[in-house]
Design a protein around this motif. Structure first.
Motif: not given
Length: 395
Positions: A74, A78, A82
């Protein structure tokens, strides 16, 4: 097309919910955006062995992620999504022998400043790139290049192994493309027109063979970039005539880099030369010219005797301000190299005396610039001679 061959990394870190000996674990890792590979490390303080995970962005996770592996995936996803995360500058160094043979190093990823900008990161580097590049400046033989590479690689520390890169140098056969890198630093056995031995350029301007008086730009894996003024074919009789008539140097050193003569242009003052930087392809015209050979002659003086920066202070103050700052930092690095480490404390030997003389000349005796207000210079100097610089700035 280029970006397809360029692996881009994103970094992530977080505190785990697991504890060991009352300490929460800290996870730090990286994800390769091209392959999706994830490499993560979880540590629990200084006295516990780290846990290493090798995963992939495509690995399945449950609807409600809760395991350590799922949390890592996870965090990596992310980081991959980004925006605005600055990647590391990836560099390779190639040594070119007088007979054209080439030898290439492992990848140099980032430097001290880039790692510091990432915040909490288990990987690190002890030097900024200008300091690492300086290590290769004097390499005139294959053996010297091998030793320089080992010293430079020793500045990098990876959480994946105790010693980081192995420092292996491989042969790069004639006509074969080198692996991708954002920047390529060439080290030539035969000095270039500047008097130095190094030539740093972009991947799009790959320089595979030595050329006199300039490296021949052919563009790695591409058709010859015929429009590039740095190519040998542009070193015409017209340029030679301009040099002879106006006494213009073939190369000048400014803003920390060497620029090469490519032609001339007219302005209100008359005819002025135009120089080109090999990496950014940025034109430069100047009326006051200082040959790059002179800059490297001054470096040679300091390499043999760093104390000359103080003993021959009038000589170094007679050149441009950017030269003075560069040579001041170079003299400091020569002292630290002789001593063997950054001088975090007062040293009572010849190296300590030289460090004292150099810092005194900069902070008390020269009137070229105010070192107290030059943040970039202060930061660079403090990293090299910590104690001798802090005694001025931390009063």
């Amino acid at each position: 097309m280029e970006s397809i061959n360029r692996p881009i990394y994103r970094f992530f870190s977080f505190r785990t919910s697991e504890r060991m000996a009352s300490e929460y674990g800290h996870c730090s890792g990286q994800v390769n955006l091209q392959t999706g590979e994830i490499l993560a490390n979880i540590s629990y303080g200084l006295f516990h062995y780290p846990e290493t995970y090798q995963l992939n962005l495509a690995d399945s996770i449950s609807q409600f992620p809760h395991t350590t592996k799922e949390l890592i995936i996870c965090a990596a996803r992310h980081a991959a999504n980004e925006e605005g995360v600055r990647g590391m500058t990836r560099r390779r160094v190639i040594f070119v022998c007088k007979d054209g043979r080439r030898y290439i190093t492992e990848e140099y990823s980032g430097d001290r400043s880039e790692y510091a900008a990432r915040g909490r990161c288990l990987d690190s580097c002890d030097m900024d790139w200008p300091e690492i590049r300086d290590i290769f400046q004097e390499s005139a033989t294959y053996t010297q290049f091998i030793k320089a590479n080992l010293r430079a690689q020793a500045a990098y520390h990876s959480f994946r192994s105790e010693n980081g890169n192995s420092g292996i140098v491989r042969n790069l056969r004639k006509g074969r493309e080198g692996p991708y890198a954002d920047k390529i630093l060439f080290v030539y056995a035969a000095p270039l027109a500047t008097g130095g031995r190094i030539f740093e350029t972009n991947y799009t301007c790959f320089t595979p063979v030595p050329g006199l008086p300039y490296p021949a730009c052919t563009g790695q894996g591409k058709k010859p970039c015929l429009e590039c003024p740095l190519r040998q074919s542009f070193q015409t009789a017209e340029l030679a005539q301009l040099q002879a008539e106006h006494n213009w140097p073939r190369a000048v050193h400014t803003d920390g880099d060497d620029a090469y003569l490519i032609g001339s242009q007219s302005n209100q003052a008359g005819l002025v030369p135009v120089y080109l930087f090999p990496d950014c392809q940025c034109a430069l015209s100047s009326e006051t010219l200082y040959p790059a050979e002179e800059y490297y002659r001054l470096r040679e003086i300091l390499r043999n005797d760093p104390s000359a920066f103080d003993d021959q202070c009038d000589l170094f103050r007679s050149y441009p301000l950017d030269w003075y700052k560069e040579l001041a930092l170079y003299a400091m690095r020569c002292v630290a190299r002789t001593h063997g480490s950054p001088m975090a404390e007062s040293v009572h030997d010849q190296s300590g005396q030289t460090a004292h003389d150099i810092s005194k000349a900069i902070f008390e005796e020269q009137d070229l610039f105010d070192p107290y207000t030059d943040a970039a210079f202060l930061a660079a100097a403090e990293r090299i001679l910590p104690w001798y610089i802090r005694r001025y700035v931390n009063r």
